[in-house]
Design a protein around this motif. Structure first.
Motif, PDB file in Angstrom:
ATOM      1  N   GLY A 194      61.118  10.226  -1.398  1.00 58.52           N
ATOM      2  CA  GLY A 194      60.897   9.543  -0.133  1.00 58.52           C
ATOM      3  C   GLY A 194      59.735  10.014   0.706  1.00 58.52           C
ATOM      4  O   GLY A 194      59.650   9.679   1.889  1.00 58.52           O
ATOM      5  N   LEU A 195      58.799  10.760   0.134  1.00 59.84           N
ATOM      6  CA  LEU A 195      57.656  11.240   0.914  1.00 59.84           C
ATOM      7  C   LEU A 195      56.860  10.098   1.531  1.00 59.84           C
ATOM      8  O   LEU A 195      56.277  10.255   2.618  1.00 59.84           O
ATOM      9  N   HIS A 196      56.829   8.953   0.875  1.00 58.38           N
ATOM     10  CA  HIS A 196      56.050   7.812   1.371  1.00 58.38           C
ATOM     11  C   HIS A 196      56.660   7.203   2.628  1.00 58.38           C
ATOM     12  O   HIS A 196      56.006   6.392   3.301  1.00 58.38           O
ATOM     13  N   ARG A 197      57.896   7.578   2.960  1.00 69.14           N
ATOM     14  CA  ARG A 197      58.541   7.067   4.178  1.00 69.14           C
ATOM     15  C   ARG A 197      58.378   8.014   5.371  1.00 69.14           C
ATOM     16  O   ARG A 197      58.816   7.701   6.484  1.00 69.14           O
ATOM     17  N   VAL A 198      57.790   9.161   5.161  1.00 70.19           N
ATOM     18  CA  VAL A 198      57.612  10.134   6.244  1.00 70.19           C
ATOM     19  C   VAL A 198      56.419   9.740   7.100  1.00 70.19           C
ATOM     20  O   VAL A 198      55.291   9.633   6.620  1.00 70.19           O
ATOM     21  N   LEU A 199      56.660   9.517   8.399  1.00 72.05           N
ATOM     22  CA  LEU A 199      55.591   9.177   9.332  1.00 72.05           C
ATOM     23  C   LEU A 199      55.054  10.398  10.059  1.00 72.05           C
ATOM     24  O   LEU A 199      53.868  10.468  10.380  1.00 72.05           O
ATOM     25  N   ALA A 200      55.904  11.356  10.354  1.00 71.36           N
ATOM     26  CA  ALA A 200      55.461  12.564  11.053  1.00 71.36           C
ATOM     27  C   ALA A 200      56.523  13.650  10.906  1.00 71.36           C
ATOM     28  O   ALA A 200      57.719  13.356  10.922  1.00 71.36           O
ATOM     29  N   PRO A 201      56.081  14.915  10.775  1.00 68.48           N
ATOM     30  CA  PRO A 201      54.714  15.332  10.457  1.00 68.48           C
ATOM     31  C   PRO A 201      54.427  15.150   8.969  1.00 68.48           C
ATOM     32  O   PRO A 201      55.373  15.016   8.179  1.00 68.48           O
ATOM     33  N   SER A 202      53.195  15.142   8.596  1.00 69.39           N
ATOM     34  CA  SER A 202      52.845  14.927   7.192  1.00 69.39           C
ATOM     35  C   SER A 202      53.186  16.164   6.366  1.00 69.39           C
ATOM     36  O   SER A 202      53.187  17.291   6.868  1.00 69.39           O
ATOM     37  N   GLY A 203      53.496  15.919   5.097  1.00 69.65           N
ATOM     38  CA  GLY A 203      53.705  17.021   4.162  1.00 69.65           C
ATOM     39  C   GLY A 203      55.103  17.583   4.117  1.00 69.65           C
ATOM     40  O   GLY A 203      55.343  18.566   3.418  1.00 69.65           O
ATOM     41  N   VAL A 204      56.064  16.974   4.851  1.00 74.52           N
ATOM     42  CA  VAL A 204      57.434  17.478   4.815  1.00 74.52           C
ATOM     43  C   VAL A 204      58.327  16.458   4.117  1.00 74.52           C
ATOM     44  O   VAL A 204      57.988  15.283   3.995  1.00 74.52           O
ATOM     45  N   LEU A 205      59.484  16.912   3.659  1.00 76.52           N
ATOM     46  CA  LEU A 205      60.460  16.016   3.066  1.00 76.52           C
ATOM     47  C   LEU A 205      61.144  15.191   4.165  1.00 76.52           C
ATOM     48  O   LEU A 205      61.146  15.591   5.343  1.00 76.52           O
ATOM     49  N   PRO A 206      61.778  14.063   3.808  1.00 72.21           N
ATOM     50  CA  PRO A 206      62.382  13.200   4.831  1.00 72.21           C
ATOM     51  C   PRO A 206      63.392  13.899   5.731  1.00 72.21           C
ATOM     52  O   PRO A 206      63.487  13.581   6.921  1.00 72.21           O
ATOM     53  N   GLN A 207      64.141  14.849   5.204  1.00 79.72           N
ATOM     54  CA  GLN A 207      65.143  15.513   6.033  1.00 79.72           C
ATOM     55  C   GLN A 207      64.496  16.316   7.152  1.00 79.72           C
ATOM     56  O   GLN A 207      65.034  16.403   8.262  1.00 79.72           O
ATOM     57  N   ALA A 208      63.331  16.885   6.895  1.00 73.53           N
ATOM     58  CA  ALA A 208      62.640  17.691   7.906  1.00 73.53           C
ATOM     59  C   ALA A 208      61.728  16.872   8.794  1.00 73.53           C
ATOM     60  O   ALA A 208      61.177  17.393   9.759  1.00 73.53           O
ATOM     61  N   ALA A 209      61.570  15.594   8.490  1.00 79.05           N
ATOM     62  CA  ALA A 209      60.640  14.751   9.246  1.00 79.05           C
ATOM     63  C   ALA A 209      61.155  14.465  10.650  1.00 79.05           C
ATOM     64  O   ALA A 209      62.355  14.368  10.889  1.00 79.05           O
ATOM     65  N   GLU A 210      60.232  14.312  11.581  1.00 80.71           N
ATOM     66  CA  GLU A 210      60.573  13.897  12.933  1.00 80.71           C
ATOM     67  C   GLU A 210      60.777  12.389  13.009  1.00 80.71           C
ATOM     68  O   GLU A 210      61.550  11.914  13.838  1.00 80.71           O
ATOM     69  N   LYS A 211      60.087  11.658  12.136  1.00 76.40           N
ATOM     70  CA  LYS A 211      60.203  10.199  12.162  1.00 76.40           C
ATOM     71  C   LYS A 211      59.972   9.629  10.764  1.00 76.40           C
ATOM     72  O   LYS A 211      59.065  10.061  10.051  1.00 76.40           O
ATOM     73  N   LEU A 212      60.833   8.670  10.392  1.00 73.54           N
ATOM     74  CA  LEU A 212      60.712   7.989   9.110  1.00 73.54           C
ATOM     75  C   LEU A 212      60.365   6.518   9.316  1.00 73.54           C
ATOM     76  O   LEU A 212      60.688   5.917  10.340  1.00 73.54           O
ATOM     77  N   ASP A 213      59.741   5.946   8.301  1.00 72.12           N
ATOM     78  CA  ASP A 213      59.485   4.513   8.256  1.00 72.12           C
ATOM     79  C   ASP A 213      60.740   3.837   7.718  1.00 72.12           C
ATOM     80  O   ASP A 213      61.089   3.989   6.548  1.00 72.12           O
ATOM     81  N   ALA A 214      61.425   3.097   8.563  1.00 69.84           N
ATOM     82  CA  ALA A 214      62.670   2.436   8.161  1.00 69.84           C
ATOM     83  C   ALA A 214      62.481   0.937   7.977  1.00 69.84           C
ATOM     84  O   ALA A 214      63.456   0.179   8.028  1.00 69.84           O
ATOM     85  N   SER A 215      61.267   0.501   7.735  1.00 68.93           N
ATOM     86  CA  SER A 215      61.015  -0.931   7.550  1.00 68.93           C
ATOM     87  C   SER A 215      61.779  -1.441   6.332  1.00 68.93           C
ATOM     88  O   SER A 215      62.009  -0.709   5.371  1.00 68.93           O
ATOM     89  N   PRO A 216      62.184  -2.717   6.353  1.00 71.36           N
ATOM     90  CA  PRO A 216      63.114  -3.215   5.327  1.00 71.36           C
ATOM     91  C   PRO A 216      62.508  -3.500   3.964  1.00 71.36           C
ATOM     92  O   PRO A 216      63.223  -3.545   2.964  1.00 71.36           O
TER      93      PRO A 216
END
Length: 347
Positions: free
Chosen positions: A7-29
């Motif tokens: 799921g790295l491609h869904r991470v919006l911020a910060p870059s380079g982290v896994l989705p669990q550590a991300a501050e924001k994810l892309d949840a587009s359908p």
């Protein structure tokens, strides 16, 4: 950019982290070829997260609902910023990409077995059917699963709410059983103490410990009502009252109940129980932490400060076969099922 199985491609911020550590994810359908989109029916907030939200908002259901919505809208996932935890969900597969390895198809009713803290999520109904008074949240929206996500089809013989409650904690009994069997295989039938024994993960862990060959099971609960519930369920050889945040009181209660424990399983949803868990465990024993309220630095430093020779394990929620095992316990143990159903009725 191509999709990532984690799921790295869904991470919006910060870059380079896994989705669990991300501050924001892309949840587009729109989904990538290896993703699955779920039409959400119900969220199950983890106990530590819901307790924190309820305490922070004085039990005001409207305020709790607004807080959950704000978290999801801000972060593109459900991850309590205080506890860092989330929960899981039930829904129906809406679309499965042609390269998805998850083995589900449109129309399958499923439960996600990965945390909401790493699952892209959008809510479209404002949680209008949730009063904010319990962990189970009727909801409409969508969620995205990655190629490395874990998902299970819901059994036909159980209500979805019951299945979700069990699947939310199914890692706890599986790991408890594994650890107990490791003792039994060495010729030791261990004494097992479960702190928070009347809760979801606690009741399943007590059943798992007994089934796996524990010599004695001790259920620790904080109040008389919980003690009566657990005694009626007949899942523990002894049920004892203790505040798990009071190390000496907890150690004394476990010792009086037949301890110290060779294996201590921590299933409470409040912080500050680390030292009591260590102190009530025998030298050379094992402490398994399943609570998201656990401070692992407090556990490690506390064990050092007590000169306690214990092995400490972090329950990560995944053990191969954990869903089937937990469902078998639910079906086989009337006491477990009774506790789960009574809690659902309260919610």
């Amino acid at each position: 950019m191509s999709s990532s199985p984690v799921g790295l491609h869904r991470v919006l911020a910060p870059s380079g982290v896994l989705p669990q550590a991300a501050e924001k994810l892309d949840a587009s359908p729109g989904i990538w070829p290896d993703e699955v989109r779920i039409a959400v029916e119900r969220l199950n907030l983890d106990a530590a997260s819901y307790r924190q939200l309820a305490e922070a908002h004085g039990g005001d259901g409207t305020a709790i609902r607004r807080a959950v919505l704000d978290i999801i809208e801000t972060r593109g996932k459900m991850q309590n910023p205080v506890t860092g935890s989330g929960g899981m969900l039930v829904g129906v597969v809406d679309e499965a990409g042609p390269d998805s390895p998850l083995g589900v198809k449109p129309g399958d009713r499923v439960a996600t077995l990965v945390s909401l803290t790493l699952t892209p999520l959008q809510i479209t109904d404002g949680l209008r059917d949730w009063d904010g008074k319990g962990e189970q949240v009727p909801a409409q929206g969508h969620a995205i699963l990655f190629a490395r996500s874990i998902v299970a089809k819901l059994p036909d013989d159980l209500k979805p709410e019951l299945s979700l409650s069990v699947m939310d904690v199914c890692g706890a009994p599986a790991l408890t059983a594994r650890v107990v069997r490791s003792y039994v295989d060495k010729g030791i039938k261990p004494v097992v103490s479960v702190i928070g024994g009347a809760g979801k993960s606690g009741s399943l862990s007590l059943a798992a410990a007994r089934t796996a060959g524990a010599a004695r099971t001790i259920g620790v609960v904080p109040v008389q009502q919980e003690k009566e519930r657990l005694e009626s369920a007949a899942l523990a050889d002894v049920v004892t009252l203790a505040d798990a945040r009071d190390p000496v009181a907890l150690a004394t209660a476990v010792e009086n109940a037949g301890g110290p424990a060779d294996i201590t399983v921590v299933c409470v949803d409040v912080p500050g129980c680390e030292h009591g868990a260590v102190l009530s465990t025998a030298a050379g024993g094992t402490v398994i932490f399943f609570s998201m309220a656990t401070s692992f630095s407090a556990a490690a430093l506390g064990a050092e400060g007590l000169a306690a020779d214990v092995t400490m394990l972090v329950g990560n929620g995944y053990v191969p076969g954990h869903v089937d095992y937990a469902m078998e316990l639910l079906r086989a143990e009337p006491g477990v099922r009774g506790l789960f159903e009574s809690r659902l009725a309260e919610d």
